[in-house]
Write an enzyme that holds these catalytic residues in place. Sequence first.
Site, short mmCIF file in Angstrom:
data_model
loop_
_atom_site.label_atom_id
_atom_site.label_comp_id
_atom_site.label_asym_id
_atom_site.label_seq_id
_atom_site.Cartn_x
_atom_site.Cartn_y
_atom_site.Cartn_z
N HIS A 75 -7.53 72.41 -82.13
CA HIS A 75 -8.57 72.30 -81.26
C HIS A 75 -8.32 73.13 -79.78
O HIS A 75 -9.11 73.10 -79.07
CB HIS A 75 -8.57 70.93 -80.81
CG HIS A 75 -7.95 70.33 -79.87
ND1 HIS A 75 -6.78 69.81 -80.42
CD2 HIS A 75 -7.99 70.23 -78.63
CE1 HIS A 75 -5.84 69.08 -79.23
NE2 HIS A 75 -6.66 69.39 -78.18
C1 UD1 Z 1 -10.06 68.35 -74.29
C2 UD1 Z 1 -8.82 68.78 -73.48
C3 UD1 Z 1 -7.59 69.02 -74.03
C4 UD1 Z 1 -7.16 67.82 -75.22
C5 UD1 Z 1 -8.54 67.47 -75.76
C6 UD1 Z 1 -8.11 66.06 -76.67
C7 UD1 Z 1 -9.65 69.89 -71.33
C8 UD1 Z 1 -9.66 71.30 -70.38
N1 UD1 Z 1 -9.37 70.05 -72.74
O1 UD1 Z 1 -10.44 69.24 -75.02
O2 UD1 Z 1 -6.69 69.38 -73.14
O3 UD1 Z 1 -6.30 68.35 -75.89
O4 UD1 Z 1 -9.43 67.17 -75.00
O5 UD1 Z 1 -8.76 66.03 -77.75
O6 UD1 Z 1 -9.94 68.90 -70.74
N2 UD1 Z 1 -17.33 67.22 -78.37
C9 UD1 Z 1 -17.98 66.71 -79.14
N3 UD1 Z 1 -18.06 65.36 -78.89
C10 UD1 Z 1 -17.15 64.59 -78.05
C11 UD1 Z 1 -16.40 65.76 -76.93
C12 UD1 Z 1 -16.45 67.01 -77.32
O7 UD1 Z 1 -18.73 67.02 -80.01
O8 UD1 Z 1 -17.23 63.52 -77.90
C13 UD1 Z 1 -17.47 68.97 -78.38
C14 UD1 Z 1 -18.58 69.66 -77.53
O9 UD1 Z 1 -19.06 70.64 -78.25
C15 UD1 Z 1 -17.58 70.14 -76.44
C16 UD1 Z 1 -16.49 70.33 -77.19
O10 UD1 Z 1 -16.28 69.59 -78.27
O11 UD1 Z 1 -18.14 71.34 -75.90
C17 UD1 Z 1 -15.07 70.50 -76.45
O12 UD1 Z 1 -14.98 69.33 -75.55
P1 UD1 Z 1 -14.08 69.14 -74.08
O13 UD1 Z 1 -13.99 67.91 -73.79
O14 UD1 Z 1 -14.59 70.11 -73.14
O15 UD1 Z 1 -12.68 69.95 -74.69
P2 UD1 Z 1 -11.73 69.58 -76.08
O16 UD1 Z 1 -11.58 70.83 -76.93
O17 UD1 Z 1 -12.04 68.13 -76.53
N1 UDP Z 2 -5.44 61.78 -83.25
C1 UDP Z 2 -6.21 60.55 -84.05
N2 UDP Z 2 -7.04 61.21 -85.14
C2 UDP Z 2 -7.38 62.60 -85.20
C3 UDP Z 2 -6.18 63.44 -84.61
C4 UDP Z 2 -5.48 63.00 -83.77
O1 UDP Z 2 -6.11 59.60 -83.71
O2 UDP Z 2 -8.03 63.00 -85.99
C5 UDP Z 2 -4.42 61.31 -82.11
C6 UDP Z 2 -3.01 61.80 -82.47
O3 UDP Z 2 -2.42 60.67 -83.06
C7 UDP Z 2 -2.46 61.85 -81.17
C8 UDP Z 2 -3.78 61.95 -80.22
O4 UDP Z 2 -5.09 61.93 -81.08
O5 UDP Z 2 -1.98 60.32 -80.56
C9 UDP Z 2 -3.56 63.69 -79.85
O6 UDP Z 2 -4.78 64.03 -79.11
P1 UDP Z 2 -5.36 65.67 -79.21
O7 UDP Z 2 -4.54 66.21 -80.26
O8 UDP Z 2 -6.78 65.50 -79.30
O9 UDP Z 2 -4.96 65.82 -77.82
P2 UDP Z 2 -3.58 66.56 -77.06
O10 UDP Z 2 -2.52 65.66 -77.31
O11 UDP Z 2 -3.47 67.81 -77.67
O12 UDP Z 2 -4.05 66.71 -75.79
#
Ligand code: UD1
Ligand code: UDP
Length: 363
Positions: free
Chosen positions: A203
């Site tokens: 992601h």
């Molecule tokens: C964010 C964090 C990242 C973290 C990740 C965990 C920042 C800059 N990034 O990235 O560090 O690793 O969360 O998973 O804060 N969306 C949905 N449903 C949701 C949330 C998001 O559909 O509940 C979609 C939307 O299209 C949104 C996109 O995902 O624009 C990205 O979501 P966003 O929270 O901006 O960043 P992540 O990629 O989730």
């Molecule tokens: N995780 C989860 N379900 C999933 C993928 C990841 O519960 O389908 C959990 C994973 O075990 C870890 C956390 O989400 O604890 C990691 O989050 P993510 O990869 O979104 O963010 P990051 O750690 O890169 O910020």
Amino acid sequence: MRVLTVIGNRPQFVKAGAVSTRLREVHEEVLVHTGQHYDDELSTVFVGELGIPAPEVQLELGSGSNTEQTARMLAALGPLLDEQRPDVVLVYGDTNSTLAGGLAGAQAGIPVTHVEAGMRSFDRRMPEELNRVLTDHLSSLLLAPSTSAVENLRREAATGAVELVGDVMVDVALLVQPRARRDDAPLRAAGVDAGEYVVATAHRAGNVDEPRRLEELVELLLAVPDTVVLPLHPRTRARLEAAGLLDRLAAGVRLLPPVGYLAFTALLTRARAVLTDSGGVQKEAYLAGVPCVTLRDTTEWVETVRHGWNMLVDLDREAALAALGRTPPVQRPALYGEGDAGTRVVEALTRHPFLRAARSASP
Ligand code: UD1
Ligand code: UDP
């Protein structure tokens, strides 16, 4: 003492799972969910699974560009801090919710505590790196998960007090992994047998936002000879759909919606290997003794690479296939604590001088 904790994303629910309940045994906590993640499978599922208290405040701020989203959070958190008047603001990790919580706290003159302080990828193109550096330099108490994180903070001359507490995600993983190893249901649901598949997550904006990189990611995943199980992050799903690549990926990879922590841990602990660009998943793979191949060219969790359990391959298909074929080492020392980081976070908060001052000042 009154602690206002700001969370907003999937990994922050996991991190709060190690701290909130313990914190509430000795202090008052107001848990604030920014709403950065709003789908149940990225947020509320963890509340039920990990025994996290339901957030007292739901800001429901949703998605947007990094700047726009952070700005919206700051606009909401300013008045909330005026109303709640906490003694300390607590934030985790490196997301936009982390920076917004930290900056709003510092601007209001409230001491900020940063859990997972000092992590660095040294890649300023990552929004997370900007969030980490800025949050560390506005925090009064910096709680670091590793000695390399402590060294980073010292080198940067961060002004807050630095303590090594270990990694709070380790607490949760050590608690859940033994149970998850016995849970076959997620493997059955994915149609895989233990030891005979690779579990993947992806992601990172740097991997999925640019169509050329996204296509390289798809080709890499399709080239893996094992069955690949990929719970798909909504960001990645949206980018695949926009690029017209979702069907191509689905033809060769077992795509799932994002799964809860227990199901994901079951899939992770029984996988032959992990392919990921997640920070949290790299550590969890190490703790589970599952070799990890990281789809990035940097990591903050450098110890997992140094100890031979994690390889950085970026999106290089041949390097990824070679890394997936290697035999992991035998040794797997405790790199990020023994599973007591949550307790140590609470102890550090309780002991710290600025917080003792706040307590003696309260009526
Ligand atoms: C964010 C964090 C990242 C973290 C990740 C965990 C920042 C800059 N990034 O990235 O560090 O690793 O969360 O998973 O804060 N969306 C949905 N449903 C949701 C949330 C998001 O559909 O509940 C979609 C939307 O299209 C949104 C996109 O995902 O624009 C990205 O979501 P966003 O929270 O901006 O960043 P992540 O990629 O989730
Ligand atoms: N995780 C989860 N379900 C999933 C993928 C990841 O519960 O389908 C959990 C994973 O075990 C870890 C956390 O989400 O604890 C990691 O989050 P993510 O990869 O979104 O963010 P990051 O750690 O890169 O910020």
